[in-house]
Scaffold this motif. Structure first.
Motif, PDB file in Angstrom:
ATOM      1  N   ILE A 105       0.844  -1.190   0.000  1.00 35.39           N
ATOM      2  CA  ILE A 105       0.000   0.000   0.000  1.00 35.39           C
ATOM      3  C   ILE A 105       0.885   1.249   0.000  1.00 35.39           C
ATOM      4  O   ILE A 105       1.745   1.407   0.879  1.00 35.39           O
ATOM      5  CB  ILE A 105      -0.957  -0.028   1.214  1.00 35.39           C
ATOM      6  CG1 ILE A 105      -1.854  -1.282   1.131  1.00 35.39           C
ATOM      7  CG2 ILE A 105      -1.811   1.236   1.267  1.00 35.39           C
ATOM      8  CD1 ILE A 105      -2.746  -1.510   2.326  1.00 35.39           C
ATOM      9  N   ARG A 106       0.673   2.086  -1.029  1.00 33.09           N
ATOM     10  CA  ARG A 106       1.525   3.263  -1.205  1.00 33.09           C
ATOM     11  C   ARG A 106       1.567   4.123   0.055  1.00 33.09           C
ATOM     12  O   ARG A 106       2.601   4.650   0.431  1.00 33.09           O
ATOM     13  CB  ARG A 106       0.994   4.089  -2.382  1.00 33.09           C
ATOM     14  CG  ARG A 106       1.865   5.289  -2.753  1.00 33.09           C
ATOM     15  CD  ARG A 106       1.353   5.929  -4.040  1.00 33.09           C
ATOM     16  NE  ARG A 106       1.234   4.928  -5.102  1.00 33.09           N
ATOM     17  CZ  ARG A 106       0.249   4.895  -6.001  1.00 33.09           C
ATOM     18  NH1 ARG A 106      -0.717   5.793  -5.972  1.00 33.09           N
ATOM     19  NH2 ARG A 106       0.213   3.973  -6.932  1.00 33.09           N
ATOM     20  N   ILE A 122      -6.490   4.958   4.211  1.00 29.81           N
ATOM     21  CA  ILE A 122      -5.842   4.203   5.284  1.00 29.81           C
ATOM     22  C   ILE A 122      -5.214   5.168   6.298  1.00 29.81           C
ATOM     23  O   ILE A 122      -5.113   4.870   7.489  1.00 29.81           O
ATOM     24  CB  ILE A 122      -4.803   3.212   4.690  1.00 29.81           C
ATOM     25  CG1 ILE A 122      -4.526   2.079   5.671  1.00 29.81           C
ATOM     26  CG2 ILE A 122      -3.518   3.893   4.313  1.00 29.81           C
ATOM     27  CD1 ILE A 122      -3.689   0.959   5.071  1.00 29.81           C
ATOM     28  N   GLU A 123      -4.870   6.364   5.814  1.00 31.22           N
ATOM     29  CA  GLU A 123      -4.254   7.338   6.726  1.00 31.22           C
ATOM     30  C   GLU A 123      -5.266   7.935   7.706  1.00 31.22           C
ATOM     31  O   GLU A 123      -4.888   8.552   8.691  1.00 31.22           O
ATOM     32  CB  GLU A 123      -3.574   8.447   5.914  1.00 31.22           C
ATOM     33  CG  GLU A 123      -2.388   7.892   5.125  1.00 31.22           C
ATOM     34  CD  GLU A 123      -1.647   8.959   4.336  1.00 31.22           C
ATOM     35  OE1 GLU A 123      -0.440   9.115   4.602  1.00 31.22           O
ATOM     36  OE2 GLU A 123      -2.246   9.594   3.468  1.00 31.22           O
ATOM     37  N   ALA A 124      -6.547   7.720   7.434  1.00 31.39           N
ATOM     38  CA  ALA A 124      -7.580   8.218   8.342  1.00 31.39           C
ATOM     39  C   ALA A 124      -8.071   7.131   9.304  1.00 31.39           C
ATOM     40  O   ALA A 124      -8.976   7.362  10.107  1.00 31.39           O
ATOM     41  CB  ALA A 124      -8.771   8.738   7.536  1.00 31.39           C
ATOM     42  N   ALA A 125      -7.441   5.948   9.212  1.00 31.44           N
ATOM     43  CA  ALA A 125      -8.026   4.790   9.903  1.00 31.44           C
ATOM     44  C   ALA A 125      -8.020   4.925  11.428  1.00 31.44           C
ATOM     45  O   ALA A 125      -9.010   4.612  12.088  1.00 31.44           O
ATOM     46  CB  ALA A 125      -7.300   3.515   9.481  1.00 31.44           C
ATOM     47  N   VAL A 126      -6.904   5.367  11.996  1.00 32.50           N
ATOM     48  CA  VAL A 126      -6.835   5.409  13.465  1.00 32.50           C
ATOM     49  C   VAL A 126      -7.882   6.378  14.010  1.00 32.50           C
ATOM     50  O   VAL A 126      -8.619   6.057  14.950  1.00 32.50           O
ATOM     51  CB  VAL A 126      -5.417   5.784  13.946  1.00 32.50           C
ATOM     52  CG1 VAL A 126      -5.407   6.032  15.455  1.00 32.50           C
ATOM     53  CG2 VAL A 126      -4.434   4.677  13.599  1.00 32.50           C
ATOM     54  N   SER A 165      -0.161   2.875  17.740  1.00 30.58           N
ATOM     55  CA  SER A 165       0.442   1.573  17.431  1.00 30.58           C
ATOM     56  C   SER A 165      -0.552   0.695  16.650  1.00 30.58           C
ATOM     57  O   SER A 165      -0.199  -0.358  16.146  1.00 30.58           O
ATOM     58  CB  SER A 165       0.950   0.865  18.691  1.00 30.58           C
ATOM     59  OG  SER A 165      -0.115   0.459  19.496  1.00 30.58           O
ATOM     60  N   ASP A 166      -1.807   1.144  16.556  1.00 26.12           N
ATOM     61  CA  ASP A 166      -2.825   0.382  15.810  1.00 26.12           C
ATOM     62  C   ASP A 166      -2.965   0.865  14.365  1.00 26.12           C
ATOM     63  O   ASP A 166      -3.957   0.556  13.697  1.00 26.12           O
ATOM     64  CB  ASP A 166      -4.197   0.532  16.487  1.00 26.12           C
ATOM     65  CG  ASP A 166      -4.194   0.058  17.929  1.00 26.12           C
ATOM     66  OD1 ASP A 166      -3.324  -0.755  18.284  1.00 26.12           O
ATOM     67  OD2 ASP A 166      -5.071   0.499  18.702  1.00 26.12           O
ATOM     68  N   VAL A 167      -1.996   1.627  13.895  1.00 23.62           N
ATOM     69  CA  VAL A 167      -2.149   2.295  12.596  1.00 23.62           C
ATOM     70  C   VAL A 167      -2.397   1.327  11.432  1.00 23.62           C
ATOM     71  O   VAL A 167      -3.132   1.652  10.502  1.00 23.62           O
ATOM     72  CB  VAL A 167      -0.933   3.225  12.335  1.00 23.62           C
ATOM     73  CG1 VAL A 167       0.363   2.439  12.252  1.00 23.62           C
ATOM     74  CG2 VAL A 167      -1.130   4.074  11.108  1.00 23.62           C
ATOM     75  N   ALA A 195     -10.099  16.664   6.914  1.00 28.19           N
ATOM     76  CA  ALA A 195      -9.281  16.900   5.731  1.00 28.19           C
ATOM     77  C   ALA A 195      -9.431  15.797   4.688  1.00 28.19           C
ATOM     78  O   ALA A 195      -8.975  15.937   3.559  1.00 28.19           O
ATOM     79  CB  ALA A 195      -7.815  17.015   6.144  1.00 28.19           C
ATOM     80  N   PHE A 196     -10.054  14.686   5.077  1.00 28.05           N
ATOM     81  CA  PHE A 196     -10.152  13.564   4.133  1.00 28.05           C
ATOM     82  C   PHE A 196     -11.426  13.667   3.308  1.00 28.05           C
ATOM     83  O   PHE A 196     -12.489  13.995   3.824  1.00 28.05           O
ATOM     84  CB  PHE A 196     -10.124  12.227   4.874  1.00 28.05           C
ATOM     85  CG  PHE A 196      -8.766  11.880   5.378  1.00 28.05           C
ATOM     86  CD1 PHE A 196      -7.832  11.273   4.556  1.00 28.05           C
ATOM     87  CD2 PHE A 196      -8.399  12.187   6.686  1.00 28.05           C
ATOM     88  CE1 PHE A 196      -6.571  10.969   5.019  1.00 28.05           C
ATOM     89  CE2 PHE A 196      -7.137  11.881   7.159  1.00 28.05           C
ATOM     90  CZ  PHE A 196      -6.214  11.273   6.323  1.00 28.05           C
TER      91      PHE A 196
END
Lengths: 482, 102
Positions: free
Chosen positions: A259-260, A297-301, A419-421, B43-44
């Protein structure tokens, strides 16, 4: 010995279930004062159940796939007549009136539950340090956290106290401790395993799964606990595959997505090297690595901590001192009893999360937080579905680092959450995730690779995990608990 | 967005929790940091409309619950109760007793 070899030996009569279970109790006696995985042992019942299994074999009956396998259960899985605390003081003295669906299936497969193991209170945590009941240590280095929330399950398996433990995973609670302790952990597809009798944390995310020392054992255990259950309406009716049948087929020719947005620069150096090693192992096994993009995926946490805690604030409303567990003494009104019982019974992290969830659901904030997070989770599901049109599997590191020290993050909840990222995205979209060890870091602590597959392709994730296991040749032999 | 002590106390009351003075201060600081982090969600670009969750047919959630026919759980249930009388849970009265704290 593995689950597979133990069960085969018990089935063939090469060894008895009683000696198998007695050996597990002796090992627990030997090492658990150091590890601290178990909250309670069920000795008499375990030996009795093992005797019954031996008697049935002697009578010529065919035994189940987990015959005589000593199994540890996380402290949020109901077993009729046994105390169940969820690592919390508020459930002190509570005895489960019924048995969880997954445990029923374990028993039907002739496994032998030997006791319940420690966890973060109500499964809220990533280090097992939020338990109100016991301290659990990482068998690889007793100063390190075992991970969480299924820290007791992972530590018990890593320390060879039992070959199989069940855990539950809401945002990484099986996979992260499995990675920290050098064992295999499976979060099945949402709906694959019945959640009946599992104390709810976040009902749209919670799943039960196995922790074992080998991928084959995890496949055997998952096949034993998975399947429909009319008592859990979210449990799928799809037939359960034989996960062992195709597990040695290899993964040659499969497309594996990296995943990029998972940047190795965000990992500690050891975790980055472990991840690269795992990718090389996948390539050596004949897969084609393909980079895909899953931007959300960057918004997941952030999404996870809104949704999970909102659900938790509702689910944990039932713990108020009226029906079970702790009741504050001396309250003169019902409202006072509720407030005092909850304030005395819950630990800090649970209170923090209930408040966060209540905030996200409260008037004036609902749309900005809960509504927004639900929207993003839905969009993330679409992004994963698109990614799986281009690749068969996705991989990430299980965690951004190996185990951290006990006490290092307890006063910094946000750093604990981060740590759950990598484990929260699959939870939010309901897909299966397997954490398989992929070597040691420079401190001699295990690292995990997370393998993700489309919904109900749990078998393919396990097959890939088996290929990685063979290619890397990891051995779970923690130095601190030889 | 930051949460001050009063806001934390108000939300805690909604959740039927009473925090100590120390907890209120610590939580205000920790929750502010967490909510700041969560605010990045703005922001998303989610980019799709909410479909209302998973397909209910696929998930089996549309199935009717059928009563399984009276397992004798009442005694087990009452065994767990902090206080009971006959077949009922016993709790403090809804309004505070005269002269009580509330």
């Amino acid at each position: 010995m593995t689950v597979e070899t133990l069960a085969a030996a018990v089935r063939s009569g090469e060894r008895t279930a009683v000696e198998t279970v007695a050996q597990a109790f002796a090992r627990i006696e030997e090492v658990d004062a150091s590890v601290g995985a178990f909250l309670e042992l069920w000795r008499d019942e375990g030996i009795e159940r093992a005797s019954e299994i031996d008697r049935r074999r002697d009578a010529g009956e065919t035994l189940g796939p987990l015959a005589g396998v000593p199994t540890a259960l996380k402290d949020n899985l109901s077993v009729a007549g046994h105390e169940l605390n969820c690592g919390s003081k508020i459930l002190s003295g509570y005895r489960a009136p019924y048995t969880a669906g997954a445990v029923d299936r374990l028993l039907a497969a002739d496994a032998v539950p030997v006791g319940r193991v420690n966890m973060d209170e109500f499964a809220m945590g990533s280090s097992c340090e939020n338990s109100a009941l016991a301290v659990t240590r990482n068998p690889w280095n007793l100063d390190m956290a075992p991970g969480g929330s299924s820290g007791g399950s992972a530590a018990a398996v890593a320390a060879t106290e039992v070959p199989l433990a069940l855990g539950s995973d809401t945002g990484g609670s099986i996979r992260q401790p499995a990675a920290f302790c050098g064992v295999v952990g499976v979060k099945p597809t949402y709906g694959r395993v019945s959640r009946y009798g599992l104390v709810a944390f976040a009902s749209s995310l919670d799943q039960i799964g196995p922790l074992t020392r080998t991928v084959r054992d995890a496949a055997l255990a998952l096949g034993s606990i998975a399947g429909p259950d009319p008592r859990d309406s979210t449990c799928s009716d799809l037939p359960v595959e034989n996960y062992l049948e195709s597990i040695e087929d290899g993964i040659e020719g499969l497309k594996v997505g990296t995943i990029r947005e998972v940047r190795t620069s965000a990992l500690d150096e050891d975790a980055a090297e472990g991840y690269r090693r795992a990718l090389r192992a996948l390539e050596a096994a004949g897969t084609e690595l393909v980079e895909v993009s899953v931007p959300l995926i960057e918004a997941a946490v952030a999404t996870y901590y809104v949704l999970a805690n909102s659900e938790a604030s509702a689910n944990l409303a039932r713990f108020d001192g009226s029906r079970y567990g702790h009741r504050a003494a001396g309250a003169r009104s019902l409202q006072r009893m509720y407030t005092d019982s909850r304030s005395e019974g819950f630990g800090s992290e649970v209170k923090r999360r209930i408040i966060l969830g209540t905030f996200a659901l409260s008037s004036g904030y609902y749309d900005a937080y809960y509504g927004r997070a639900a929207h993003i989770a839905e969009a993330m599901r679409h992004q994963f579905a698109s990614a799986f049109e281009a690749v068969d599997l996705l991989v990430t590191p299980t965690c951004p680092s190996g185990a951290f020290a006990r006490g290092e993050r307890v006063d910094d909840p946000l750093s604990m959450y981060l740590s759950d990222v990598f484990t929260t995205p699959p939870s939010l979209v309901g897909i299966p995730g397997v954490s398989v060890p992929c070597g040691l870091d420079s401190r001699g602590l295990p690292l995990g690779l997370q393998i993700l597959a489309p919904p109900f392709a749990d078998a393919m994730a396990l097959r890939a995990a088996r290929a990685v296991e063979l290619a890397i040749g990891f051995e779970c032999s923690p130095e601190a608990i030889p | 967005m930051s949460l001050d002590v009063e806001e934390v106390r108000r939300i805690a009351e909604l959740a039927r929790l009473q925090l100590s003075v120390g907890e209120e201060a610590t939580f205000a600081s920790q929750l502010s940091e967490i909510v700041d982090y969560i605010d990045q969600l703005r922001a998303f670009d989610a980019g799709v409309a909410l479909s209302g969750g998973a397909d209910p047919e696929e998930q089996g959630v549309a199935a009717n619950d059928v009563p399984a026919g009276g397992r004798p759980l009442l005694d087990d249930f009452l065994d767990n109760a902090p206080a009971s009388l006959d077949r009922f849970l016993l709790v403090p009265q809804v309004k505070a007793t005269p002269g009580g704290a509330e």
